[in-house]
Design an enzyme around this catalytic site. Structure first.
Site, PDB file in Angstrom:
ATOM      1  N   HIS A 121      -8.228  -8.231  14.896  1.00  0.00           N
ATOM      2  CA  HIS A 121      -6.944  -8.661  15.478  1.00  0.00           C
ATOM      3  C   HIS A 121      -6.242  -9.747  14.666  1.00  0.00           C
ATOM      4  O   HIS A 121      -6.870 -10.615  14.074  1.00  0.00           O
ATOM      5  CB  HIS A 121      -7.086  -9.044  16.952  1.00  0.00           C
ATOM      6  CG  HIS A 121      -7.912 -10.267  17.229  1.00  0.00           C
ATOM      7  ND1 HIS A 121      -7.387 -11.535  17.180  1.00  0.00           N
ATOM      8  CD2 HIS A 121      -9.205 -10.401  17.587  1.00  0.00           C
ATOM      9  CE1 HIS A 121      -8.337 -12.401  17.508  1.00  0.00           C
ATOM     10  NE2 HIS A 121      -9.447 -11.750  17.749  1.00  0.00           N
ATOM     11  N   GLU A 167      -4.748 -10.014  20.748  1.00  0.00           N
ATOM     12  CA  GLU A 167      -6.047  -9.831  21.415  1.00  0.00           C
ATOM     13  C   GLU A 167      -6.298 -11.013  22.346  1.00  0.00           C
ATOM     14  O   GLU A 167      -6.741 -10.847  23.475  1.00  0.00           O
ATOM     15  CB  GLU A 167      -7.166  -9.725  20.367  1.00  0.00           C
ATOM     16  CG  GLU A 167      -8.536  -9.377  20.954  1.00  0.00           C
ATOM     17  CD  GLU A 167      -9.349 -10.595  21.377  1.00  0.00           C
ATOM     18  OE1 GLU A 167     -10.321 -10.438  22.098  1.00  0.00           O
ATOM     19  OE2 GLU A 167      -8.989 -11.721  21.007  1.00  0.00           O
ATOM     20  N   GLU A 168      -5.962 -12.198  21.853  1.00  0.00           N
ATOM     21  CA  GLU A 168      -6.379 -13.420  22.561  1.00  0.00           C
ATOM     22  C   GLU A 168      -5.677 -13.605  23.905  1.00  0.00           C
ATOM     23  O   GLU A 168      -6.228 -14.161  24.834  1.00  0.00           O
ATOM     24  CB  GLU A 168      -6.104 -14.661  21.685  1.00  0.00           C
ATOM     25  CG  GLU A 168      -6.842 -14.670  20.354  1.00  0.00           C
ATOM     26  CD  GLU A 168      -8.336 -14.894  20.490  1.00  0.00           C
ATOM     27  OE1 GLU A 168      -8.825 -15.000  21.631  1.00  0.00           O
ATOM     28  OE2 GLU A 168      -9.015 -14.955  19.449  1.00  0.00           O
ATOM     29  N   ASP A 194     -14.829  -8.419  15.318  1.00  0.00           N
ATOM     30  CA  ASP A 194     -14.200  -9.565  15.980  1.00  0.00           C
ATOM     31  C   ASP A 194     -15.248 -10.607  16.378  1.00  0.00           C
ATOM     32  O   ASP A 194     -15.152 -11.232  17.426  1.00  0.00           O
ATOM     33  CB  ASP A 194     -13.406  -9.088  17.210  1.00  0.00           C
ATOM     34  CG  ASP A 194     -12.632 -10.225  17.857  1.00  0.00           C
ATOM     35  OD1 ASP A 194     -12.417 -11.261  17.190  1.00  0.00           O
ATOM     36  OD2 ASP A 194     -12.256 -10.103  19.033  1.00  0.00           O
ATOM     37  N   HIS A 264     -12.214 -20.733  18.340  1.00  0.00           N
ATOM     38  CA  HIS A 264     -11.082 -21.257  19.140  1.00  0.00           C
ATOM     39  C   HIS A 264     -10.888 -22.765  18.978  1.00  0.00           C
ATOM     40  O   HIS A 264     -10.445 -23.449  19.905  1.00  0.00           O
ATOM     41  CB  HIS A 264     -11.245 -20.913  20.628  1.00  0.00           C
ATOM     42  CG  HIS A 264     -11.171 -19.456  20.924  1.00  0.00           C
ATOM     43  ND1 HIS A 264     -11.214 -18.928  22.196  1.00  0.00           N
ATOM     44  CD2 HIS A 264     -11.030 -18.378  20.100  1.00  0.00           C
ATOM     45  CE1 HIS A 264     -11.127 -17.612  22.148  1.00  0.00           C
ATOM     46  NE2 HIS A 264     -11.014 -17.259  20.881  1.00  0.00           N
TER      47      HIS A 264
HETATM   48 ZN    ZN Z   1     -11.240 -12.553  18.340  1.00  0.00          ZN
END
Ligand code: ZN
Length: 297
Positions: A121, A167-168, A194, A264
């Protein structure tokens, strides 16, 4: 995240509800805000971002993650008595805008309508460069395509690279791709990367129990790369829906010891990625995509 759970991905999944569902759970009891402990394997002063879910009939209260060390401090203070906390947040949800998945094909020489998809992604959280999540998956996909082209391989079925958008924030790119109507096309397999750019260790297959055996016959191709794991498990947020049309959906698996150190967070930089490990991920992806496109499932 519970350090007693050896598999960090499992520990992340086990703790994820605290960030994802807490705002709704505590709002029902009159809470004015929700604080969660950052989901990471490190003790540090950095907050880690991530998804949370509101529902329509419950007040949408502000929610924030604090660093693991701040969570420990807060917890110690709360044990001594009531604590007043002032929250200042500058995050907000912007209106939706139109955006795109990026798609490229190596067209199959005999059955072009049969597709082996591979992808990652394009988007990442605003507090990070996203080198591992998911710059690595994008690199694996593009490099796998380049390798197959460079070697002059012309598989019987089509190999398709898809760089998914969003995606997030809800997986809208994957959803839009799966729901789009494509006449004369059928996905026989989809592979997603991912889970970062570290050393690849195997493949997990999301489907009927034991479906991983359909890949295991190719294990000898991966043993020289020390890629040994073939198992049932999750595939990827962007591709799992393709199982509905009969595709074998596959997640590329990695050594996950360090992934949640930087996932993240601002720590997810290119410096955390080893070029040789990243290349091995791309070779693994190219090998699997090619063999499935050539030999079928
Ligand atoms: Zn990811």
């Amino acid at each position: 995240m519970d350090r007693g759970i050896f598999n960090t991905l499992e520990a992340y999944s086990d703790a994820g509800w605290q960030r994802g569902r807490a705002p709704v759970l505590v709002a029902k009891y009159g809470a004015v805000a929700s604080i969660s402990r950052s989901l990471t394997t490190l003790a540090n002063d950095i907050p880690y971002a991530g998804m949370l879910h509101y529902v329509d009939d419950v007040d949408k209260i502000p929610a924030a993650a604090v660093s693991t060390l701040d969570a420990d401090r807060l917890s110690a203070l709360i044990k001594k008595g009531p604590v007043r906390l002032k929250l200042k947040l500058n995050c907000r949800v912007f209106p939706k805008i139109e955006s795109y998945n990026v798609v490229g094909d190596i067209v199959g020489s005999k059955s072009p309508g049969q597709i082996v998809l591979m992808g990652g992604h394009l988007d990442n959280w605003d507090n990070t460069l996203g080198a591992n999540d998911d710059g690595a998956g994008i690199s694996h996909t593009l490099e796998a395509m380049r390798l197959i082209k460079e070697l002059g391989l012309k598989p019987k079925r089509t190999i398709r690279a898809v760089l998914f958008m969003d995606e997030e924030n809800g997986g809208l790119g994957g959803k839009a791709y799966a729901l789009a109507e494509r006449k004369d096309e059928r996905h026989i397999a989809a592979i997603e990367s991912d889970l970062g750019g570290s050393e690849p260790v195997g493949f997990s297959v999301e489907g009927k129990k034991g479906d991983y055996r359909k890949l295991k016959k190719w294990a000898y191709l991966f043993e020289p790369m020390n890629i040994m794991k073939f198992e049932d498990g999750e595939s990827g947020t962007d591709i799992w829906r393709l199982a509905d049309e009969g595709a074998l959906t596959i997640g590329l698996q990695f050594n996950m010891h360090k992934y949640f150190n930087y996932h993240h967070a601002p720590l997810d930089t290119i410096g955390t990625i080893d070029p040789r490990e990243l290349e091995t991920g791309a070779i693994a992806m190219a090998t699997l995509a090619y063999v499935l496109a050539e030999e079928g499932i």
